[in-house]
Design a protein around this motif. Structure first.
Motif, short mmCIF file in Angstrom:
data_model
loop_
_atom_site.label_atom_id
_atom_site.label_comp_id
_atom_site.label_asym_id
_atom_site.label_seq_id
_atom_site.Cartn_x
_atom_site.Cartn_y
_atom_site.Cartn_z
N PHE A 74 1.51 -10.45 -0.97
CA PHE A 74 1.75 -9.43 -2.00
C PHE A 74 2.14 -10.00 -3.36
O PHE A 74 2.95 -10.92 -3.47
N ALA A 75 1.57 -9.39 -4.40
CA ALA A 75 2.01 -9.66 -5.78
C ALA A 75 3.34 -8.96 -6.02
O ALA A 75 4.17 -9.42 -6.81
N GLU A 76 3.52 -7.81 -5.38
CA GLU A 76 4.78 -7.07 -5.41
C GLU A 76 4.81 -6.17 -4.20
O GLU A 76 3.78 -5.78 -3.70
N TRP A 77 6.01 -5.86 -3.73
CA TRP A 77 6.15 -4.84 -2.69
C TRP A 77 7.56 -4.27 -2.76
O TRP A 77 8.46 -4.89 -3.33
N ALA A 78 7.73 -3.08 -2.20
CA ALA A 78 9.05 -2.42 -2.25
C ALA A 78 9.12 -1.36 -1.17
O ALA A 78 8.09 -0.89 -0.68
N GLU A 79 10.36 -1.00 -0.83
CA GLU A 79 10.58 0.16 0.04
C GLU A 79 10.77 1.37 -0.86
O GLU A 79 11.61 1.34 -1.78
N VAL A 80 9.96 2.39 -0.65
CA VAL A 80 10.03 3.60 -1.47
C VAL A 80 10.09 4.80 -0.53
O VAL A 80 9.19 4.96 0.32
N HIS A 81 11.10 5.63 -0.68
CA HIS A 81 11.27 6.83 0.16
C HIS A 81 11.14 6.50 1.65
O HIS A 81 10.50 7.24 2.41
N GLY A 82 11.67 5.35 2.07
CA GLY A 82 11.69 5.01 3.50
C GLY A 82 10.42 4.35 4.03
O GLY A 82 10.34 4.02 5.22
N ASN A 83 9.42 4.16 3.19
CA ASN A 83 8.21 3.44 3.62
C ASN A 83 8.00 2.20 2.76
O ASN A 83 8.54 2.13 1.65
N LEU A 84 7.21 1.27 3.28
CA LEU A 84 6.91 0.06 2.52
C LEU A 84 5.57 0.23 1.80
O LEU A 84 4.62 0.81 2.36
N TYR A 85 5.54 -0.24 0.56
CA TYR A 85 4.33 -0.17 -0.26
C TYR A 85 4.16 -1.51 -0.95
O TYR A 85 5.15 -2.10 -1.41
N GLY A 86 2.92 -1.98 -1.09
CA GLY A 86 2.73 -3.24 -1.79
C GLY A 86 1.33 -3.41 -2.34
O GLY A 86 0.36 -2.83 -1.86
N THR A 87 1.26 -4.26 -3.38
CA THR A 87 -0.01 -4.61 -4.03
C THR A 87 -0.34 -6.03 -3.65
O THR A 87 0.47 -6.94 -3.91
N THR A 88 -1.50 -6.26 -3.06
CA THR A 88 -1.84 -7.64 -2.68
C THR A 88 -2.32 -8.44 -3.90
O THR A 88 -2.89 -7.87 -4.84
N LEU A 89 -2.12 -9.76 -3.82
CA LEU A 89 -2.65 -10.65 -4.85
C LEU A 89 -4.17 -10.53 -4.89
O LEU A 89 -4.78 -10.58 -5.95
N LYS A 90 -4.75 -10.33 -3.70
CA LYS A 90 -6.21 -10.24 -3.60
C LYS A 90 -6.75 -9.05 -4.40
O LYS A 90 -7.78 -9.14 -5.06
N GLU A 91 -6.01 -7.94 -4.34
CA GLU A 91 -6.43 -6.73 -5.05
C GLU A 91 -6.56 -7.02 -6.56
O GLU A 91 -7.51 -6.59 -7.21
N ILE A 92 -5.60 -7.76 -7.09
CA ILE A 92 -5.63 -8.08 -8.53
C ILE A 92 -6.75 -9.09 -8.83
O ILE A 92 -7.47 -8.97 -9.82
N GLU A 93 -6.92 -10.04 -7.91
CA GLU A 93 -7.95 -11.07 -8.09
C GLU A 93 -9.35 -10.43 -8.11
O GLU A 93 -10.18 -10.73 -8.98
#
Ligand code: ADP
Ligand code: 5GP
Length: 210
Positions: A74-93
């Motif tokens: 992940f380029a970034e990830w976080a827990e939001v409203h009790g679930n995990l969410y993240g953006t992969t490095l691959k997605e940006i690449e």
């Protein structure tokens, strides 16, 4: 080369409290600017009835997500409203290789992390006109149960406190007016001098030989 020049890649973050209208505004941007690639996040949240795996999100279970965190995916990830969410490095690449820019629909924690690694990213914070209207929209969407709705409304008050992370604030009162402002931000950002520096230098080189 893209029409914007080699340094023209746009990283655009849209964040808002849940229900303020960020998905609605993102969808409009996606249809008007198809070369601005929507970053499809991974999440452990269960899909809503209209959501398709790979389109709105990559839906994964928590062990899979945690494994991806350990693998540095992940380029970034976080827990939001009790679930995990993240953006992969691959997605940006992939976006860098195939598009003129990338559009992130992520919360303020993700915006903070993306901006730390990619300071050229532009953050737009979408505000509801009032908390009462936010509640109407969230309930009107009808996608969450009562406990989740209450949790998201409580979170909204904390999220708004993070407006200082963002470059722009757009109040989503009338949706057409709000979209017009976001569209204006995209067009203005694309005209930023630093995105055109190489194009200017190329013209200056050409001028030397004329
Ligand atoms: P978010 O992605 O920020 O959670 P959505 O885009 O799903 O928010 O919007 C929440 C609800 O509010 C949806 O039902 C949407 O159609 C509605 N909505 C969005 N913008 C407006 C607006 N300007 N006026 C009234 N309703 C809106
Ligand atoms: P929802 O469950 O309503 O789709 O999204 C809930 C919140 O999670 C929204 O604020 C949304 O912007 C945020 N979010 C979605 N994807 C990501 C992501 O990849 N990273 C982070 N940090 N937040 C995300």
């Amino acid at each position: 080369m893209s029409s914007e020049g080699a340094d023209g890649f746009l990283l655009l973050i849209l964040s808002s409290p849940s229900g303020a209208g960020k998905t609605t505004l993102c969808n409009r941007l996606r249809s008007e600017f198809p070369r601005l690639r929507f970053s499809v996040s991974h999440t452990t949240r269960k899909p809503r009835p209209t959501e398709v795996d790979g389109r709105e999100y990559h839906f994964v279970d928590r062990p899979t997500f945690e494994q991806m965190v350990r693998a540095g995916a992940f380029a970034e990830w976080a827990e939001v409203h009790g679930n995990l969410y993240g953006t992969t490095l691959k997605e940006i690449e992939v976006a860098r290789q195939t598009s003129d820019g990338v559009l992130f629909d992520i919360d303020y924690q993700g915006a903070r992390q993306i901006k730390a690694h990619l300071p050229e990213a532009i953050g737009v914070f979408v505000l509801p006109p009032s908390l009462a209207e936010l509640e109407r929209r969230l309930r009107g969407r009808g996608t969450e149960d009562e406990a989740t709705t209450v949790r998201r409304l409580e979170a909204a008050k904390r999220e708004i406190a993070h407006y200082g992370l963002f470059d722009y604030v757009v109040v989503n009162d009338d949706v057409d007016a709000a979209y017009g402002r976001i569209r204006g931000i995209v067009l203005a950002e694309r005209c930023k001098r630093r995105r055109w520096a190489l194009r200017c230098e190329a013209l200056l080189s050409e001028a030397k030989t004329h």
